[in-house]
Design an enzyme around this catalytic site. Structure first.
Site, PDB file in Angstrom:
ATOM      1  N   TYR A   9      -3.516  -5.897   7.902  1.00 12.54           N
ATOM      2  CA  TYR A   9      -2.988  -4.524   7.782  1.00 12.54           C
ATOM      3  C   TYR A   9      -3.023  -4.071   6.315  1.00 12.54           C
ATOM      4  O   TYR A   9      -3.490  -2.961   6.020  1.00 12.54           O
ATOM      5  CB  TYR A   9      -1.550  -4.455   8.316  1.00 12.54           C
ATOM      6  CG  TYR A   9      -0.967  -3.055   8.240  1.00 12.54           C
ATOM      7  CD1 TYR A   9      -1.477  -2.022   9.031  1.00 12.54           C
ATOM      8  CD2 TYR A   9       0.094  -2.757   7.377  1.00 12.54           C
ATOM      9  CE1 TYR A   9      -0.948  -0.731   8.958  1.00 12.54           C
ATOM     10  CE2 TYR A   9       0.630  -1.470   7.309  1.00 12.54           C
ATOM     11  CZ  TYR A   9       0.099  -0.467   8.099  1.00 12.54           C
ATOM     12  OH  TYR A   9       0.616   0.818   8.023  1.00 12.54           O
TER      13      TYR A   9
ATOM     14  N   LYS B  87      -5.040  -0.834   4.644  1.00  8.78           N
ATOM     15  CA  LYS B  87      -4.369   0.290   3.975  1.00  8.78           C
ATOM     16  C   LYS B  87      -4.800   0.395   2.508  1.00  8.78           C
ATOM     17  O   LYS B  87      -4.867   1.491   1.953  1.00  8.78           O
ATOM     18  CB  LYS B  87      -2.848   0.139   4.097  1.00  8.78           C
ATOM     19  CG  LYS B  87      -2.356   0.355   5.524  1.00  8.78           C
ATOM     20  CD  LYS B  87      -2.397   1.808   5.907  1.00  8.78           C
ATOM     21  CE  LYS B  87      -3.152   2.168   7.127  1.00  8.78           C
ATOM     22  NZ  LYS B  87      -3.122   3.582   7.481  1.00  8.78           N
TER      23      LYS B  87
ATOM     24  N   THR C 209       8.642   5.534  13.720  1.00  5.97           N
ATOM     25  CA  THR C 209       7.596   5.922  14.669  1.00  5.97           C
ATOM     26  C   THR C 209       7.357   4.740  15.614  1.00  5.97           C
ATOM     27  O   THR C 209       8.087   3.756  15.578  1.00  5.97           O
ATOM     28  CB  THR C 209       6.282   6.234  13.915  1.00  5.97           C
ATOM     29  OG1 THR C 209       5.811   5.008  13.329  1.00  5.97           O
ATOM     30  CG2 THR C 209       6.469   7.278  12.828  1.00  5.97           C
TER      31      THR C 209
END
Ligand SMILES: NC(=O)c1ccc[n+]([C@@H]2O[C@H](COP(=O)([O-])OP(=O)(O)OC[C@H]3O[C@@H](n4cnc5c(N)ncnc54)[C@H](OP(=O)(O)O)[C@@H]3O)[C@@H](O)[C@H]2O)c1
Length: 312
Positions: A176, A180, A213
């Protein structure tokens, strides 16, 4: 910019925007705010039922919103190419491209339709190919902007050119963080290349801090140790999805945003708060690695910005 909010978004009437991953979370809030400011917004997503629910939600709040949903699976280069073809057939220009969709820290290594590690493939390579394919429409807009979503996670990221796809050693968070970091390097490199080649595209990056989220439940899952610790600290450390979308919206619309700017929340450790310039780690400013990543992306995806720019 301390109190910047959606009320500061200028009129976007006549502008066309594409938001990837607009079926939930930050993408949905970003699409909502852009539509509220009068833009024609295409919500792009991989889940058509969620896409239609998102359209209903935005229309409830803004009954005159000019919005549509289009299928786009960033984990498939043919889906990216199809989307770009449909977009080009229906639209002359693209004013705003928001490269937002993403998945985080998938516990087991997964692959995209093209055999890329899922996080690199979805979060970065899919957006690389999408942006390149939409370059002709971006160049036809008067003041086109591309905003790419990075993260605080880029700070721990490194581009592992020897094992980009995590084939030899897969670690969920490492993958990840790499994806990013790749997004931030891409945003900065796109700005440099746009200036050098005269494409006229303004490229920026943004991160939401820590926004509430579905990213965790869609990725590492809600039962991990990190999540349980995170839940205890969440009320202090996080902000709503609507607040988390503000740095993206600032980068996409503010006259005060700078070429190649990177924006995030202005609070403690950039976790929450109104948008402000965000900290860029040295590895994201490594121009040589950014150029290598750009070339590797062209080879992996078979999509070249230069070829598309020449053909347009
Ligand atoms: N939330 C945070 O605190 C945080 C922090 C730093 C960075 N970010 C970044 O912010 C972006 C948005 O994340 P979020 O927090 O809003 O997470 P989210 O609620 O999980 O939303 C992610 C969106 O991306 C979509 N998506 C995932 N894979 C896709 C694919 N293959 N093709 C098309 N769409 C796809 C999801 O679609 P489905 O509806 O089908 O799942 C969803 O609409 C991500 O790039 C993330 O890395 C978030």
């Amino acid at each position: 910019m301390t109190d910047w909010s959606t009320a500061d978004i200028p009129s976007l009437s006549g502008k066309i925007a594409v938001v990837t991953g607009a079926t939930g979370g930050l993408g949905y809030e970003t699409a909502m705010a852009l539509a509220g400011a009068g833009a024609i917004v295409i919500l792009a997503g991989r889940n058509d039922a969620k896409g239609l629910r998102a359209i209903e939600g935005i229309c409830e709040r803004f009954p005159n919103a000019l919005i549509a949903y289009e299928h786009l699976d960033l984990a498939s280069l043919s889906s990216v190419a199809d989307f770009a073809r449909r977009f080009a057939a229906a639209n002359e220009q693209l004013d705003l491209l928001i490269n937002n969709a993403g998945v985080m820290a998938l516990p087991k290594r997964q692959q995209t339709a093209d055999g890329f590690e899922m996080q690199l493939g979805t979060n970065y390579l899919g957006h690389y190919a999408l942006t390149a394919r939409l370059l002709p429409q971006l160049r036809r807009a008067k003041t086109p902007r591309v905003v790419s979503l990075s993260s605080l996670a880029h700070r721990s990221g490194a581009i592992n050119f020897d094992d980009l796809q995590g084939k030899h050693c897969y670690r969920p968070w490492r993958a990840y963080c790499q994806s990013k970091l790749a997004m931030l390097m891409f945003a900065l490199e796109l700005q440099r290349r746009s200036l050098a080649a005269g494409w006229g595209v303004m490229s920026l990056a943004a991160h939401p801090g820590y926004a509430r989220t579905d990213l965790i439940s869609n990725g590492p899952g809600a039962n991990t140790f990190r999540w349980r610790v995170g839940r205890l600290l969440q009320p202090m450390m996080s902000q709503s999805a609507a607040e988390g979308a503000l740095p993206t919206l600032f980068a996409a619309t503010s006259p005060g945003a700078e070429l190649g700017g990177y924006y995030g929340p202005n609070g403690f450790y950039e976790l929450k708060g109104p948008p402000a310039p965000a900290r860029i780690m040295p590895q994201a400013k490594d121009f040589a690695s950014a150029a290598m990543l750009w070339d590797a992306s062209a080879t992996l995806t078979g999509v070249s910005f230069d070829d598309i720019a020449v053909a347009a």
